[in-house]
Design an enzyme around this catalytic site. Sequence first.
Site, PDB file in Angstrom:
ATOM      1  CB  VAL A 195      -0.993   0.088   1.188  1.00 39.63           C
ATOM      2  CG1 VAL A 195      -2.081  -0.950   1.082  1.00 39.63           C
ATOM      3  CG2 VAL A 195      -0.296   0.039   2.529  1.00 39.63           C
ATOM      4  CE  LYS A 196       3.512   2.432   4.719  1.00 43.64           C
ATOM      5  NZ  LYS A 196       2.827   1.234   5.220  1.00 43.64           N
TER       6      LYS A 196
END
Length: 393
Positions: A195-196
């Site tokens: 998700v980064k």
Amino acid sequence: MPDSGDWSGVPAVEDAFLPYGRQSIGQDDIDAVVAALTSDWLTTGPKVAEFEQAFASFCGAEQGVAVNSGTAALHCAMRAAGVGPGDEVIVPAITFAASSNAAFYEGATPIFADVEADTLLIDPDSVAAKITPRTRAIVAVDYAGQPADYDALRVLADRHDLVLIADACHSPGATYKGRKTGTLADMSCFSFHPVKHLTTCEGGMVVTNDAELAAHMRRFRNHGIDSDHRKREAQGAFAYDMAELGFNYRLPDVQCALGIAQLKRLEEWVAARQRIAALYDTAFSQVPHARPLAVHGDRTNAYHLYVVRLDLQQLEVGRDQAFAHLRARRIGANVHYAPVYWHSFYRARGYERGLCPVAEHAYEELLTLPMFPGMNQGDVARVVDAVRELKRL
Ligand SMILES: Cc1ncc(COP(=O)(O)O)c(C=O)c1O
């Protein structure tokens, strides 16, 4: 769903689940991984140093130490900072638990500082009030993607001889007074979770300008052994020394190859996140019950998360019902984060409610909305509509 930078107005698919975050994987990434898989090195080969140098130079810093998670990066930074039993480490109340858990790993005690109400960044006044003779380090968290106030924290760190560590897991590519994250603290920790901003599946890095700290962390990530297999191979040597108790925190070559390929698009992805944030900001200026977090004029935000605070005075529902409403609309809302010390592990160690009132109050109003480069304008409109509907519940 279109990839980053596609602003052609493709309509959102109304019933598709829209997650709060999502990776972007292209053919270049797949080719890079396949090439690494079929090379001689699956782990700790040439791609590690290449990725470290490329990511450190993206930040404008000299050294990168690749590890297998952002959590491992924080642990490496704690060890290199010399944090140990009896020490205190100041950490903001609103963050992912890994930021403060790292102090426990080294036998130290996390001390929670409160946050600024409008940004939820660590409040330097609260930090100043919590420093004691036992304080050894400050961990600043660039919550949601905005850098903390590093100049104010540096003054405190210098005055009290503390190590300043940035938990920059949310903020690669963001700037503070024109300087990029990765250069703002003694050591800066990044995460490459999917998700980064860029992903190596799992992975992380500590970035620093201090070659000695970097050498220590390279040893620590490799069991505390001061040479790696490849170096010994090159020297035709077999002997090595384990100088301290380290861990196996190594990031494999295959994953570094993915990171190198991803890094080529990082600038573009940060810009895409900023464009999506600008669309949200404009829309929410017409929605009085949802207030985006403030961004200080001397900073840019890399927008790992897009967070709004609900004005519950204006609504008949609370945050949890608001969350459920968005989920019913197939929008992957989330909440980042409950004050860390509310977790049972912390409560069992004597941390009590009431420690950080600003953080505790903010938590009741927080809602994280979808934010990732592949979103289009239709997706943003769909989210804003669902938030607007909260007024009618
Ligand atoms: C602020 C913060 N710190 C640390 C971490 C830990 O990173 P990782 O999941 O790569 O271990 C995360 C990841 O979610 C994070 O958001």
